[in-house]
Motif scaffolding. Structure first.
Motif, PDB file in Angstrom:
ATOM      1  N   ALA A 235       0.827  -1.212   0.000  1.00 53.00           N
ATOM      2  CA  ALA A 235       0.000   0.000   0.000  1.00 53.00           C
ATOM      3  C   ALA A 235       0.861   1.261   0.000  1.00 53.00           C
ATOM      4  N   VAL A 236       1.889   1.307   0.846  1.00 51.70           N
ATOM      5  CA  VAL A 236       2.712   2.514   0.911  1.00 51.70           C
ATOM      6  C   VAL A 236       3.583   2.657  -0.333  1.00 51.70           C
ATOM      7  N   PHE A 237       3.983   1.536  -0.906  1.00 45.78           N
ATOM      8  CA  PHE A 237       4.820   1.582  -2.110  1.00 45.78           C
ATOM      9  C   PHE A 237       4.031   2.122  -3.302  1.00 45.78           C
ATOM     10  N   ASN A 238       2.757   1.807  -3.360  1.00 45.73           N
ATOM     11  CA  ASN A 238       1.938   2.180  -4.519  1.00 45.73           C
ATOM     12  C   ASN A 238       1.112   3.445  -4.332  1.00 45.73           C
ATOM     13  N   LYS A 239       1.087   3.997  -3.122  1.00 47.14           N
ATOM     14  CA  LYS A 239       0.304   5.207  -2.882  1.00 47.14           C
ATOM     15  C   LYS A 239       1.116   6.433  -3.290  1.00 47.14           C
ATOM     16  N   SER A 240       0.649   7.153  -4.290  1.00 44.54           N
ATOM     17  CA  SER A 240       1.428   8.260  -4.862  1.00 44.54           C
ATOM     18  C   SER A 240       1.604   9.425  -3.899  1.00 44.54           C
ATOM     19  N   CYS A 241       0.642   9.648  -3.013  1.00 43.01           N
ATOM     20  CA  CYS A 241       0.720  10.800  -2.095  1.00 43.01           C
ATOM     21  C   CYS A 241       1.387  10.424  -0.784  1.00 43.01           C
ATOM     22  N   ASN A 242       2.600   9.915  -0.841  1.00 40.10           N
ATOM     23  CA  ASN A 242       3.355   9.662   0.384  1.00 40.10           C
ATOM     24  C   ASN A 242       4.821   9.469   0.059  1.00 40.10           C
ATOM     25  N   GLY A 243       5.668   9.661   1.056  1.00 34.14           N
ATOM     26  CA  GLY A 243       7.104   9.662   0.837  1.00 34.14           C
ATOM     27  C   GLY A 243       7.706   8.331   0.452  1.00 34.14           C
ATOM     28  N   PHE A 244       6.979   7.242   0.638  1.00 35.81           N
ATOM     29  CA  PHE A 244       7.475   5.913   0.271  1.00 35.81           C
ATOM     30  C   PHE A 244       7.031   5.484  -1.133  1.00 35.81           C
ATOM     31  N   TYR A 245       6.431   6.380  -1.884  1.00 38.99           N
ATOM     32  CA  TYR A 245       5.945   6.026  -3.221  1.00 38.99           C
ATOM     33  C   TYR A 245       7.110   5.556  -4.096  1.00 38.99           C
ATOM     34  N   HIS A 246       7.042   4.292  -4.525  1.00 43.58           N
ATOM     35  CA  HIS A 246       8.072   3.663  -5.356  1.00 43.58           C
ATOM     36  C   HIS A 246       9.473   3.853  -4.765  1.00 43.58           C
ATOM     37  N   SER A 247       9.556   3.788  -3.459  1.00 42.06           N
ATOM     38  CA  SER A 247      10.816   4.039  -2.756  1.00 42.06           C
ATOM     39  C   SER A 247      11.754   2.833  -2.794  1.00 42.06           C
ATOM     40  N   GLU A 248      13.044   3.129  -2.914  1.00 38.80           N
ATOM     41  CA  GLU A 248      14.061   2.071  -2.858  1.00 38.80           C
ATOM     42  C   GLU A 248      14.091   1.417  -1.482  1.00 38.80           C
ATOM     43  N   ILE A 249      13.729   2.179  -0.464  1.00 40.82           N
ATOM     44  CA  ILE A 249      13.717   1.630   0.896  1.00 40.82           C
ATOM     45  C   ILE A 249      12.769   0.438   0.978  1.00 40.82           C
ATOM     46  N   ILE A 250      11.622   0.546   0.310  1.00 37.75           N
ATOM     47  CA  ILE A 250      10.659  -0.561   0.276  1.00 37.75           C
ATOM     48  C   ILE A 250      11.137  -1.658  -0.667  1.00 37.75           C
ATOM     49  N   GLN A 251      11.619  -1.270  -1.843  1.00 37.93           N
ATOM     50  CA  GLN A 251      12.079  -2.246  -2.832  1.00 37.93           C
ATOM     51  C   GLN A 251      13.197  -3.128  -2.287  1.00 37.93           C
ATOM     52  N   GLU A 252      14.110  -2.529  -1.553  1.00 34.59           N
ATOM     53  CA  GLU A 252      15.263  -3.275  -1.043  1.00 34.59           C
ATOM     54  C   GLU A 252      14.996  -3.898   0.330  1.00 34.59           C
ATOM     55  N   LYS A 253      13.734  -3.807   0.782  1.00 35.55           N
ATOM     56  CA  LYS A 253      13.315  -4.435   2.042  1.00 35.55           C
ATOM     57  C   LYS A 253      14.190  -4.007   3.222  1.00 35.55           C
ATOM     58  N   LEU A 254      14.386  -2.705   3.336  1.00 30.35           N
ATOM     59  CA  LEU A 254      15.215  -2.165   4.407  1.00 30.35           C
ATOM     60  C   LEU A 254      14.426  -1.875   5.685  1.00 30.35           C
ATOM     61  N   VAL A 255      13.092  -1.932   5.590  1.00 33.10           N
ATOM     62  CA  VAL A 255      12.258  -1.751   6.786  1.00 33.10           C
ATOM     63  C   VAL A 255      12.182  -3.078   7.529  1.00 33.10           C
ATOM     64  N   ASP A 256      12.574  -3.075   8.784  1.00 36.72           N
ATOM     65  CA  ASP A 256      12.591  -4.316   9.570  1.00 36.72           C
ATOM     66  C   ASP A 256      11.199  -4.755   9.984  1.00 36.72           C
ATOM     67  N   CYS A 257      10.307  -3.789  10.198  1.00 37.79           N
ATOM     68  CA  CYS A 257       8.948  -4.156  10.614  1.00 37.79           C
ATOM     69  C   CYS A 257       7.969  -3.032  10.287  1.00 37.79           C
ATOM     70  N   PHE A 258       6.901  -3.390   9.579  1.00 41.71           N
ATOM     71  CA  PHE A 258       5.781  -2.478   9.369  1.00 41.71           C
ATOM     72  C   PHE A 258       4.815  -2.709  10.540  1.00 41.71           C
ATOM     73  N   VAL A 259       4.669  -1.707  11.376  1.00 38.10           N
ATOM     74  CA  VAL A 259       3.911  -1.863  12.614  1.00 38.10           C
ATOM     75  C   VAL A 259       2.501  -1.297  12.443  1.00 38.10           C
ATOM     76  N   PRO A 260       1.468  -2.143  12.471  1.00 34.14           N
ATOM     77  CA  PRO A 260       0.094  -1.655  12.303  1.00 34.14           C
ATOM     78  C   PRO A 260      -0.493  -1.144  13.619  1.00 34.14           C
ATOM     79  N   PHE A 261      -1.211  -0.041  13.528  1.00 32.14           N
ATOM     80  CA  PHE A 261      -1.966   0.491  14.666  1.00 32.14           C
ATOM     81  C   PHE A 261      -3.447   0.362  14.321  1.00 32.14           C
ATOM     82  N   LEU A 262      -4.146  -0.471  15.069  1.00 29.55           N
ATOM     83  CA  LEU A 262      -5.540  -0.789  14.776  1.00 29.55           C
ATOM     84  C   LEU A 262      -6.463   0.373  15.131  1.00 29.55           C
ATOM     85  N   PRO A 263      -7.629   0.465  14.464  1.00 30.41           N
ATOM     86  CA  PRO A 263      -8.595   1.518  14.803  1.00 30.41           C
ATOM     87  C   PRO A 263      -9.116   1.322  16.223  1.00 30.41           C
TER      88      PRO A 263
END
Length: 322
Positions: A235-263
């Protein structure tokens, strides 16, 4: 020497607090360099209290078992490793008011043992630090220099990037060399740093799963991290209105954990209101708790399960009713 240390801490903190330009705080690091030379002591006061952090997360961050577990476990694993292979990179995702920014503040507080301004915890807000998209090339140079300078001053630096939804696309990729295992920063072990990104991107996927679980009769605490991590990353990789849009950080799997915060549910919001009331010595005001939660918007419209704004507006509402 203790007086000099305090002077440096105050000087650095004020420079960071009141500056919206990276170049204007260069003098702060020059000042510290002089101190390092004459004192031969550049310890950055890293005093992690992991037990205290874990207790604080469970006591004051409501309805977020995934975040509580992921942050506590990843942080303990990272800090207990004397020679980590790479920096710790966490990305917090979820709707407004669910506790993302609060958790990032608690990290700084319990890693450095202070609730005051901490010179080695650096918080970036795009609308303040990177307001003009056409200046991205300039911002890249400044951000790279800022990170290198702070890592040289303190290998245990913490970098928090809030409101990633408003970050100009492409800018954050200047950090790619710092987040992997092969980069070298002169005079420091850059692999001991911690990076935290905060965003509402991925909230649709998180909220949908929470709603499906509720309708299926699943207990909220049965939702597992594995059910959401890949969906958030996509979602963050494909969302155009955010800083991770098509980011190398996502492509190269440099994020150790995507932490969800539930509603948050009505019960969670009530706990937020009660906490604010207790801070003001008004724990007994059940009438205010009911008035505030009754006036808030919940969704879906018919079921009214989750708060639209989480606990974000609670302090202001408590002030109004008092």
């Amino acid at each position: 020497m203790e007086v000099l240390e305090k002077m440096i801490a105050v000087f650095l903190a004020l420079s960071i607090l009141f500056s919206n330009s990276f170049s204007s705080v260069a003098s702060a690091f020059q000042f510290k360099a002089v101190y390092c030379t004459i004192s031969n002591n550049c310890d950055c006061d890293f005093h992690p209290d992991l037990q205290g952090l874990e207790w604080e997360l469970y006591r004051n961050v409501y309805g977020q078992h995934l975040a509580q577990e992921a942050v506590s476990e990843r942080l303990a694993e990272f800090i207990n490793d004397a020679s980590p292979e790479k920096p710790l990179v966490l990305s917090f995702h979820g709707s407004s008011g669910t506790g993302k920014t609060m958790v990032s503040w608690l990290l700084g507080r319990y890693l450095y043992g202070s609730a005051m301004i901490i010179p080695h915890v650096h918080r970036f807000i795009p609308t303040l630090h990177f307001p003009y998209p056409h200046r991205v090339p300039q911002y890249k140079k400044e951000l790279k220099a800022w990170v290198e300078g702070n890592l040289t001053a303190c290998a245990r630096s913490v970098f928090v990037f809030d409101e990633m939804d408003k970050m100009p696309p492409g800018l954050i990729d200047v950090l790619v060399p710092f987040l992997g295992s092969s980069h070298v920063v002169y005079q420091t072990n850059y692999r001991k740093a911690i990076y935290v990104f905060i965003s509402t991107a991925g909230e649709e996927q998180i909220n949908r799963l929470a709603l499906e679980a509720r309708r299926a009769g699943r207990d909220r605490e049965e939702i597992r991290l594995e059910e959401l991590e890949d969906a958030i990353a996509q979602a963050v990789f494909n969302k155009s209105c955010n800083g991770f849009y098509h980011s190398e950080i996502i492509q190269e799997k440099l994020v150790d954990c995507f932490v969800p915060f539930l509603p948050l549910t009505r019960r969670h919001v009530e706990r937020c209101v009660r906490r604010e009331l207790c801070l003001r010595g008004q724990c007994h005001r059940r009438d205010i708790i009911e008035a505030i939660t009754g006036a808030m918007t919940f969704s879906p419209e018919r079921e009214r399960l989750f708060s639209h704004s989480g606990c974000k507006t609670v302090p202001a509402k408590v002030n109004y009713y008092l």
